[in-house]
Scaffold this active site. Sequence first.
Site: not given
Length: 444
Positions: A148, A287, A94, A201, A267, A170-171
């Site tokens: 994701n 992030r 990531r 998103h 997003y 998706c939350d």
Amino acid sequence: MGKQHSIVIAGGGSTYTPEIVLMLLDNLDKFPIRQLKLYDNDPERQSIIAKACEIIIKEQAPHIEFVATDSPEAGFTDVDFVMAHIRVGKYEMREKDEKVPLKYNVIGQETCGPGGMAYGLRSIKGVVEIIDYMEMYSPNAWMLNYSNPASIVAEACRKLRPDSKVLNICDHPIGLEDRMAKIVGLESRKDLSIRYYGLNHFGWYTDVQDKNGNDLMPQIKSYIGENGFNLNAIGKESRNSDPSWIHTYDMAKFVYELDPDTIPNTYLKYYLFPNKEVEIADANYTRANEVIDGREKRVFGECRNIIEKGTSKGTTLEIGAHATYIVDLACALSYNTHERMLIMVENNGAISNFDATAMVEIPCLVGSKGAEPLSIGPIPTFQKGLMEQQVAVEKLAVEAYTEGSKQKLYQAFALSKTIPGADIAKKLLDELIEANKDYWPTLH
């Protein structure tokens, strides 16, 4: 409602696993469980989470049989539901998704732009593998996938496993609905009735009402126009909101200006204001670093603490309240409740002027046969244009994966609104191919 369920959480070593377990234990009255398993292909990472979860389950629900395993057969045999939240390449990859694009003044982000595509190409194989394990060992089970980047994963499922019992969810909209409820002074997002459409998103709320049918849009829009989704103005912002999220909530007011008839998903800032995002990004501390130094340390530290003390009494681990939608979904499938939920489904005419094969995120009624999409009708030119561009990016990325085509991935990068030109797309792609050589299929 007598049936006791058996569940496997795939990605058992995730920092989100303890809060999912606590949330499941908190909902046993409506969703009884007889067996809970954790499955992860990294047993070392999972063991710390698993030992803590085992103590929690012994204390709160000793009747539940608990298993933690890295064996697909042990993990997927005799289960009703697979709850999947895997991260292929973990935070180490990531970090590369976020930092490599920033070298080219392109935003690096977990689900959007080049970082999202890089993560997507890593995730497809893992998610498909889990579907195959489920179908081999528990052919009647449902997979609830919230791994994701959900849009690329959902498109890959549609293309590679079209008949599998998988729902992609998706939350993020749940979190936004929680915020909307607070803005209008309601207890919970469950007091709202919403209409929404888009891609994952990448969507817009077109209607928000309370249960009595009162229109809440004017009040919410007026708040968002001034404050975005930031709750400081009503003193409700969470103390542990990371700086990057506070910025994201603030940015919603600028996204909202583009279409004041709707309420945007936060997003969208990455697509509509990519330069602004690059300006404020710290190329050395993204992030991923925030999560590694924050959530990762906090959750693993707390799990070690529980193991050391041999009890979860006084733990700071919290119930994943926003994750209750997973139980709602499982209940809807088990008990045929026809609950209305946002799910990623093949469009098939639900949005009447949009690609029939696109995986769109829209309200569906969920029953024992899965998700039945509600009709959205035609959408405006602005949203349609943005969505057509983005759905093409996602389809090209999945085609690049299935065909091993570097050309198609180059096209996907060049088409993304987050990358300013094809020349940059090309350089960025070459560097990400190198960074992902252990994870991506070979591209020709």
